[in-house]
Design a protein around this motif. Structure first.
Motif, short mmCIF file in Angstrom:
data_model
loop_
_atom_site.label_atom_id
_atom_site.label_comp_id
_atom_site.label_asym_id
_atom_site.label_seq_id
_atom_site.Cartn_x
_atom_site.Cartn_y
_atom_site.Cartn_z
N LEU A 9 -11.98 -21.65 -0.26
CA LEU A 9 -11.55 -21.79 1.12
C LEU A 9 -12.71 -21.40 2.02
O LEU A 9 -13.25 -20.30 1.90
N VAL A 10 -13.12 -22.33 2.86
CA VAL A 10 -14.23 -22.05 3.78
C VAL A 10 -13.86 -20.86 4.64
O VAL A 10 -12.78 -20.80 5.23
N LEU A 11 -14.76 -19.90 4.70
CA LEU A 11 -14.49 -18.65 5.41
C LEU A 11 -14.53 -18.87 6.91
O LEU A 11 -15.52 -19.36 7.45
N GLU A 12 -13.45 -18.52 7.58
CA GLU A 12 -13.44 -18.54 9.04
C GLU A 12 -14.02 -17.23 9.53
O GLU A 12 -13.58 -16.15 9.12
N GLU A 13 -15.03 -17.31 10.38
CA GLU A 13 -15.72 -16.10 10.81
C GLU A 13 -14.81 -15.17 11.61
O GLU A 13 -14.88 -13.96 11.47
N ASP A 14 -13.96 -15.75 12.44
CA ASP A 14 -13.16 -14.90 13.31
C ASP A 14 -11.70 -15.31 13.25
O ASP A 14 -11.36 -16.49 13.35
N LEU A 15 -10.85 -14.33 13.07
CA LEU A 15 -9.43 -14.55 13.24
C LEU A 15 -9.07 -14.39 14.71
O LEU A 15 -9.81 -13.77 15.48
N ALA A 16 -7.95 -14.92 15.08
CA ALA A 16 -7.47 -14.69 16.44
C ALA A 16 -7.25 -13.19 16.64
O ALA A 16 -6.83 -12.48 15.72
N GLU A 17 -7.58 -12.70 17.83
CA GLU A 17 -7.39 -11.28 18.13
C GLU A 17 -5.92 -10.91 17.95
O GLU A 17 -5.04 -11.57 18.49
N PRO A 18 -5.61 -9.91 17.12
CA PRO A 18 -4.21 -9.53 16.94
C PRO A 18 -3.63 -9.00 18.24
O PRO A 18 -4.36 -8.57 19.15
N SER A 19 -2.32 -9.02 18.32
CA SER A 19 -1.68 -8.48 19.53
C SER A 19 -1.97 -7.00 19.63
O SER A 19 -1.91 -6.27 18.64
N LEU A 20 -2.29 -6.57 20.82
CA LEU A 20 -2.71 -5.18 21.03
C LEU A 20 -1.56 -4.38 21.61
O LEU A 20 -0.71 -4.90 22.34
N PRO A 21 -1.52 -3.08 21.31
CA PRO A 21 -0.47 -2.24 21.92
C PRO A 21 -0.69 -2.10 23.41
O PRO A 21 -1.81 -2.30 23.91
N VAL A 22 0.36 -1.77 24.12
CA VAL A 22 0.21 -1.58 25.57
C VAL A 22 -0.69 -0.38 25.83
O VAL A 22 -0.68 0.60 25.08
N PRO A 23 -1.51 -0.44 26.88
CA PRO A 23 -2.39 0.70 27.17
C PRO A 23 -1.58 1.95 27.53
O PRO A 23 -0.42 1.87 27.91
N LEU A 24 -2.24 3.09 27.38
CA LEU A 24 -1.62 4.33 27.86
C LEU A 24 -1.46 4.26 29.38
O LEU A 24 -2.31 3.66 30.06
N PRO A 25 -0.43 4.85 29.93
CA PRO A 25 -0.31 4.88 31.40
C PRO A 25 -1.42 5.73 32.00
O PRO A 25 -1.99 6.60 31.33
N PRO A 26 -1.76 5.50 33.26
CA PRO A 26 -2.81 6.30 33.92
C PRO A 26 -2.49 7.79 33.81
O PRO A 26 -1.34 8.21 33.97
N ALA A 27 -3.52 8.57 33.50
CA ALA A 27 -3.34 10.02 33.32
C ALA A 27 -4.67 10.71 33.56
O ALA A 27 -5.72 10.07 33.54
N PRO A 28 -4.67 12.02 33.80
CA PRO A 28 -5.92 12.74 34.00
C PRO A 28 -6.85 12.62 32.79
O PRO A 28 -6.39 12.60 31.64
N THR A 29 -8.14 12.51 33.05
CA THR A 29 -9.13 12.39 31.98
C THR A 29 -10.18 13.48 32.09
O THR A 29 -10.34 14.11 33.14
#
Length: 542
Positions: free
Chosen positions: A414-434
């Motif tokens: 099977l010819v190697l595909e260099e990149d898979l589609a970006e998997p679904s990402l979790p929602v970001p953390l809500p804004p908070a002090p850093t």
């Protein structure tokens, strides 16, 4: 080897002796002695342990054959005869393609595990190979033991993942581990890992009882990210999908690997080609105290003038500011100015550099001295990988009785595909002090080399940390944190099951480790440098 044989139960003892640099070293050995080209340390280990392995019924599989697996197999037989130990020794060959790559010192295809499996199925007690993939040392015995077919891709992929975890020994039992600080007492002498492999391809990574180190999800994750790239980890037998790997704690010092999916291998085999690149020399000037930059400018100009009659083909200067203000010791008051030169002509990097550097000793910046006088210049190697069809390689199992059994190439590819589609990402953390803090307070990292490229795997240990990392550590942020990436291609691969990101930086290592292109030529500490860089981290994660 003795510790693994006496510490607990084993069916097969494997050993990985070959790195890209090792092949170059063995190639130089073979130039001096055509009968050389294999890892002699393996024979010294066997002299002590072959009888022990025979008594315990443990088979030994190692790629210590290097450039001359047949020669090593003969030497093992001679050793066994001398010791009076009745063992059947087989070897795998066919990887050597040096003759078809003119000008190379060593050119070897990365073979899979089915040659090893053929030797074991026919009763071999010791199997030595040349250049096989590191994971083949595990897939071969597993395929022989369970009777796997070449199309059992999920099972083979599981064994590839287990083999990749084992290949660097104590790196899976706490060695070189980012979060080592709270386990220092366990790491005085880490034991070696072992894999309990099952017929369905799942595995448990553990270690012998009472040995040092520790095995947990973190140590296994770190090693899974080591010297890999994207979600597809291609090999000659199977392409393992690293994005399907699941890790689960299975008790103290036990981690279960499951869920691994496999695909047909690519239609071509990787070939590692090592060549002599020329000659290299270096000198390190020590600059102490005040006006470091001005001192560096002066000696650069003086050296350029001295070398102008016969300038080397490549000249590289690096100023390393190890100095501190108002330092309590001379060493901590000093910076290092490194000059590296390369040329096809040894004279241009040898006597000319040595004379130019040392003749400045009484005529340059105040406090002039060097760490060591430059030598005559040493040869350096360059590495590249090329690809050939499976059919171009005569993969052969040479059995203990002398029979030669060809190993068929894979029926399906099977010819190697260099990149898979970006998997679904979790929602970001809500804004908070850093808080501005080092990345390493939250994330672990493991980095390494593949030819001229480097990879940096970064992972975190909690879901909230993952929600932050996956959105924060973009390619752009990575470039900001690692300025050496300027002008180079950087690729990010996302592995949600491992809460990990894997970055590949193309060309950062030049022509490979033997060329010594940078201060850390194998990028072993690139991940730790990344962990030391500061960015704004949510206080809740700290």
């Amino acid at each position: 080897m003795r510790e693994m044989l006496t510490g607990g139960e084993l069916d097969v003892l494997t050993g990985d002796y070959l790195a890209e640099l090792t092949m170059l070293i063995l190639g130089r050995d073979r130039l001096k002695d055509p009968g050389a080209g294999y890892a002699r340390t393996f024979l010294r280990q066997l002299e002590e342990c072959l009888g022990l392995a025979h008594e315990r019924g443990v088979r030994i599989v190692a790629n210590a054959g290097g450039l001359n697996p047949g020669g090593l197999a003969d030497s093992v037989r001679q050793l066994a005869d001398r010791l009076g130990i009745p063992v059947r020794v087989a070897h795998v060959e066919g990887d050597d393609l040096t003759a078809s790559h003119p000008g190379s010192l060593a050119a070897h295809a990365y073979l899979g595990g089915f040659g090893i499996a053929a030797c074991l199925r026919e009763g071999a007690d010791v199997v030595v190979t040349g250049r096989v993939t590191d994971a083949a040392l595990v897939t071969g015995p597993a395929a022989a033991h369970f009777g796997w077919a070449p199309t059992d891709y999920d099972r083979l992929a599981g064994a590839v993942v287990a083999g990749h975890v084992l290949e660097c020994g104590a790196q899976a039992t706490g060695g070189n581990y980012s979060f080592f600080a709270d386990r220092r007492r366990d790491l005085l002498r880490p034991g070696f890992p072992l894999a309990e492999i099952h017929d369905d391809g799942t595995a448990v990574i553990t270690k012998h009882p009472e040995t040092g180190g520790f095995v947990d999800v973190g140590t296994v994750t770190a090693q899974l990210l080591y010297e890999t790239a994207g979600a597809r980890y291609a090999g000659p037998d199977v392409t393992a999908r690293l994005d399907t790997v699941q890790l689960t704690g299975d008790g103290p010092d036990r981690v279960r690997i499951h869920g691994v999916r496999g695909e047909a291998p690519p239609p071509s085999l990787k070939v590692g080609v090592n060549r002599l690149g020329g000659f290299r020399n270096e000198v390190v000037f020590v600059l102490t105290g005040l006006e470091i930059e001005a001192k560096a400018d002066l000696v650069r100009a003086q050296m350029a003038d001295a070398l102008s009659k016969s300038p080397p083909a490549e000249v590289r200067w690096d100023l390393v500011r190890t100095d501190r203000v108002d330092a309590p010791t001379e060493e901590t008051a000093s910076a290092l100015l490194r000059l590296v030169v390369r040329d096809a002509d040894q004279e241009s990097v040898g006597r000319a550099l040595s004379g130019a550097a040392i003749e400045l000793a009484l005529a340059s910046y105040p406090g002039f001295h060097v760490l060591a006088p430059p030598g005559k210049g040493a040869p350096y190697g360059v590495f590249e990988d090329v690809y050939v069809p499976h059919a171009a390689v005569a993969h052969m199992a040479v059995l203990h009785d002398g029979r030669r059994v060809p190993v068929a190439p894979p029926q399906d590819t099977l010819v190697l595909e260099e990149d898979l589609a970006e998997p679904s990402l979790p929602v970001p953390l809500p804004p908070a002090p850093t808080t501005r803090a080092p990345l390493g307070l939250v994330a672990g990292a493991r980095s390494g080399d593949k030819g001229g490229n480097a990879n940096v795997g970064v992972w975190v240990r909690t879901d909230d940390a993952w929600r932050w990392l996956v959105h924060e550590l973009t390619v752009e942020r990575f470039r900001q944190l690692i300025p050496e990436c300027e002008g180079l291609s950087v690729h990010r691969h996302t592995l949600p099951n491992l809460r990990a990101l894997n970055f590949v930086v193309e060309g950062i290592l030049g022509a490979g480790v033997a060329a010594q292109h940078r201060f850390d030529p194998q990028a072993k500490a690139l991940g730790e440098w990344l962990r030391s860089r500061h960015l704004d981290i949510p206080e809740a994660l700290l």
